[in-house]
Scaffold this motif. Structure first.
Motif, PDB file in Angstrom:
ATOM      1  N   PRO A  77       0.811  -1.223   0.000  1.00  0.00           N
ATOM      2  CA  PRO A  77       0.000   0.000   0.000  1.00  0.00           C
ATOM      3  C   PRO A  77       0.846   1.275   0.000  1.00  0.00           C
ATOM      4  O   PRO A  77       0.498   2.243  -0.676  1.00  0.00           O
ATOM      5  N   THR A  78       1.970   1.255   0.725  1.00  0.00           N
ATOM      6  CA  THR A  78       2.791   2.474   0.745  1.00  0.00           C
ATOM      7  C   THR A  78       3.396   2.744  -0.627  1.00  0.00           C
ATOM      8  O   THR A  78       3.458   3.888  -1.068  1.00  0.00           O
ATOM      9  N   GLN A  79       3.815   1.650  -1.310  1.00  0.00           N
ATOM     10  CA  GLN A  79       4.355   1.835  -2.657  1.00  0.00           C
ATOM     11  C   GLN A  79       3.274   2.389  -3.581  1.00  0.00           C
ATOM     12  O   GLN A  79       3.533   3.256  -4.407  1.00  0.00           O
ATOM     13  N   LEU A  80       2.058   1.863  -3.399  1.00  0.00           N
ATOM     14  CA  LEU A  80       0.945   2.307  -4.238  1.00  0.00           C
ATOM     15  C   LEU A  80       0.692   3.799  -4.070  1.00  0.00           C
ATOM     16  O   LEU A  80       0.596   4.538  -5.045  1.00  0.00           O
ATOM     17  N   THR A  81       0.570   4.245  -2.795  1.00  0.00           N
ATOM     18  CA  THR A  81       0.307   5.671  -2.564  1.00  0.00           C
ATOM     19  C   THR A  81       1.441   6.516  -3.113  1.00  0.00           C
ATOM     20  O   THR A  81       1.203   7.560  -3.714  1.00  0.00           O
ATOM     21  N   ASP A  82       2.661   6.035  -2.889  1.00  0.00           N
ATOM     22  CA  ASP A  82       3.818   6.752  -3.387  1.00  0.00           C
ATOM     23  C   ASP A  82       3.752   6.927  -4.896  1.00  0.00           C
ATOM     24  O   ASP A  82       3.961   8.023  -5.410  1.00  0.00           O
TER      25      ASP A  82
ATOM     26  N   MET B 232      -1.229  11.952   1.258  1.00  0.00           N
ATOM     27  CA  MET B 232      -1.078  11.931   2.715  1.00  0.00           C
ATOM     28  C   MET B 232      -2.327  11.342   3.364  1.00  0.00           C
ATOM     29  O   MET B 232      -2.246  10.548   4.297  1.00  0.00           O
ATOM     30  N   MET B 233      -3.485  11.747   2.841  1.00  0.00           N
ATOM     31  CA  MET B 233      -4.742  11.225   3.377  1.00  0.00           C
ATOM     32  C   MET B 233      -4.811   9.714   3.206  1.00  0.00           C
ATOM     33  O   MET B 233      -5.237   8.998   4.097  1.00  0.00           O
ATOM     34  N   MET B 234      -4.353   9.249   2.035  1.00  0.00           N
ATOM     35  CA  MET B 234      -4.379   7.802   1.798  1.00  0.00           C
ATOM     36  C   MET B 234      -3.451   7.072   2.759  1.00  0.00           C
ATOM     37  O   MET B 234      -3.808   6.036   3.318  1.00  0.00           O
TER      38      MET B 234
END
Lengths: 280, 272
Positions: free
Chosen positions: B132-137, B158-160
């Motif tokens: 998920p962090t890679q996705l948001t990034d 940031m919200m994600m």
């Protein structure tokens, strides 16, 4: 010049409203670099307010807070003040931002705009300092309370602030978590020379500090080494504050007419004293 | 019980797809979905399916997990398939009153089912292999040009990030509050629908109160850590387009070529 200078600070929540309840009634305090200060007091005595004054989260109604010579109430100084003063809150769950431990620790350095290699170095170093390096890829919600709080501390260490203010960091933890966090804090102070302000209402934690400041109803009641402060057993009790259990025991024994050479602060010290006494 | 729900469905493994640049993976997922929708006959659809199948094989994740991801949409697949069977045109193979089944209907139904299934599989390949962090990034980086148009891209990312962090926490909390209310005699399983909805109020109110308290704390913690918006922020992990990514991109170009050729050479199978 002291690292933190609090000069005759008054503060009340709802400052706009007339007659807003004043929480601090003219507090003055100086903290030198490298000190380990425990700030003690009841709930609502103003100790958490103090924590937020140190990094400009709250601004005094009158008086001044100087951090490393910078006036914390000036808007343009705020970022600089927060680079110098880190804050760790009570609930570890609410202060972690990212879903992976190492990314959370990187949050502060990322905000400072550091180059990626420097952030990596600081994150690894901070996680090693709190002994959480092997958990760097875990999700925070899978960790124990003590582990989460150590990650929160690592997040502040990675910013390399000179002062870390911890607002009741152990209040929500189990005994083991409390011990982990206390060990981390004392090690940071001793080995890395980080100035620590520990806000707590656990007396046995306060004993581990080099200096104890007791607050009551928005004023500073006592200020000195743990030995000095906890020798005022009567005075502390009058203000409804406890003393460490070992101190309490020996104080009662003295009051009952038993002669003791000194008043110990910790259980170990107390046991040592009695062993010596009984051997005589 | 509630905390069993995992978000993002990421399965860590060491595969070429796990290593690939998340930005590329997002683009390729959208690319494959477009392919599936543009497929006019079974040959080109087959090419698209084969491409996604290749992705599944490269991800080194058990087929069983992919099949499980299809479960929630099984009803949708069956429903659209049945509907399509009866909506065909041409000579009826079977008729009963207004209901008739034609060859065209059967073909349509099969075509649509394959489409929906591969659609889900394509997005599963992405979410299974990307944290998920890679996705948001990656989303933040891909949408960055929009920030020139004053779209709050950083704030959105940031919200994600925060949502992903706090969803398990709030689920856990809901569980706790439910137990607490049950211990006080709250009855949430019986009664009419209206009564059951009413029974949720004593759960939602404490949940909201605590969420606001958490938000207040989080804001203080973030500001204390020098957060001042997206300006001047750097990243610890910089996304890099590596050699492996060029290979993946090359494969996409090949797939596109094969797809277009097949789509042109063979006649459309589905009347749209």
């Amino acid at each position: 010049m002291a690292f933190i200078q609090v000069k005759d600070v008054r503060f009340s929540y709802d400052q706009e409203e007339a007659g807003g309840r004043e929480v601090l009634h003219g507090v003055s305090l100086e903290i030198e670099q490298g000190e380990f200060v425990a700030l003690l007091g009841h709930n609502g005595c103003g100790k958490s307010t103090m924590a937020k004054l140190f990094n400009g989260m709250l601004l005094p109604a009158s008086g001044q807070v100087l951090v490393d010579g910078l006036d914390a109430s000036q808007e343009e100084n705020q970022l600089e003040v927060r680079r110098r003063v880190g804050l760790v809150l009570q609930n570890p769950d609410n202060q972690l931002v990212a879903g992976v431990v190492e990314e959370d620790v990187a949050f502060g350095p990322e905000n400072l705009g550091l180059p990626p290699e420097e952030i990596r170095r600081r994150v690894d170093g901070a996680l090693q300092a709190v002994d959480m390096y092997q958990y760097r890829l875990h999700a925070p919600h899978k960790l124990s309370g003590g582990q989460k709080q150590r990650v929160a501390i690592a997040g502040v260490i990675a910013m390399e602030t000179k002062l870390i203010v911890l607002d009741e960091p152990t209040a929500m933890l189990d005994p083991q978590g409390r011990q982990e966090v206390m060990e981390t804090i004392t090690r940071l102070n001793r080995e890395k020379g980080v100035t620590i302000v520990l806000i707590t209402h656990y007396m046995d934690e306060a004993v581990q500090a080099g200096r104890v400041v007791v607050m009551d109803e928005g004023r500073i009641l006592l200020d000195g080494t743990p030995q000095q402060v906890f020798s005022h057993v009567e005075r502390l009790k009058r203000h409804g504050l406890d003393v460490p259990q070992a101190t309490e025991l020996c104080y009662q024994l003295r009051a009952a007419g038993i002669e003791l050479p000194y008043i110990p602060l910790s259980v170990e010290e107390c046991v040592g004293m009695f062993q010596k006494l009984l051997a005589q | 019980m509630l905390s069993d729900i995992t978000l993002g469905q990421y399965f860590p493994a060491k595969s070429p797809l796990h290593r690939a640049d998340p930005r590329l993976k997002i683009c390729l997922t959208i690319f494959s979905i477009v392919l599936i929708f543009c497929a006019g006959n079974f040959f080109s659809l087959g090419a698209a399916v084969a491409y996604i199948g290749l992705g599944m094989a490269l991800s080194r994740i058990a087929v069983k997990l992919y099949l499980r991801s299809l479960k929630p949409i099984l009803f949708l697949v069956v429903f659209t398939a049945v509907l399509n069977v009866f909506y065909g045109t041409g000579e009826p193979l079977w008729q009963w009153g207004v209901f008739k089944i034609t060859q065209n209907g059967l073909v349509n139904s099969l075509f649509v089912s394959i489409r929906i299934i591969t659609l889900i599989l394509a997005s599963s390949v992405l979410t299974f292999t990307t944290s998920p962090t890679q996705l948001t990034d990656a989303i933040e980086r891909l949408l960055r040009p929009l920030s020139r148009l004053r779209v709050p891209v950083h704030e959105f990312a940031m919200m994600m990030t925060i949502a992903l962090r706090f969803v398990p926490l709030l689920l856990e909390e809901t569980d706790k509050i439910m137990s607490a209310q049950k211990a006080r005699g709250a009855d949430m399983e019986s009664g009419s629908v209206l009564q059951r909805i009413k029974a949720l109020v004593p759960i939602l109110i404490p949940l909201f109160v605590s969420a606001f308290r958490r938000a207040y704390d989080l804001a203080i913690a973030m500001e204390s850590r020098c957060y001042h918006g997206g300006g001047g922020r750097t990243k610890m992990k910089v996304l890099r387009f590596g050699r492996g990514d060029w290979l993946v991109l090359g494969s996409a170009v090949l797939a596109l070529g094969a797809f277009i050729a097949l789509n042109i050479v063979f006649p459309p199978a589905v009347a749209r």
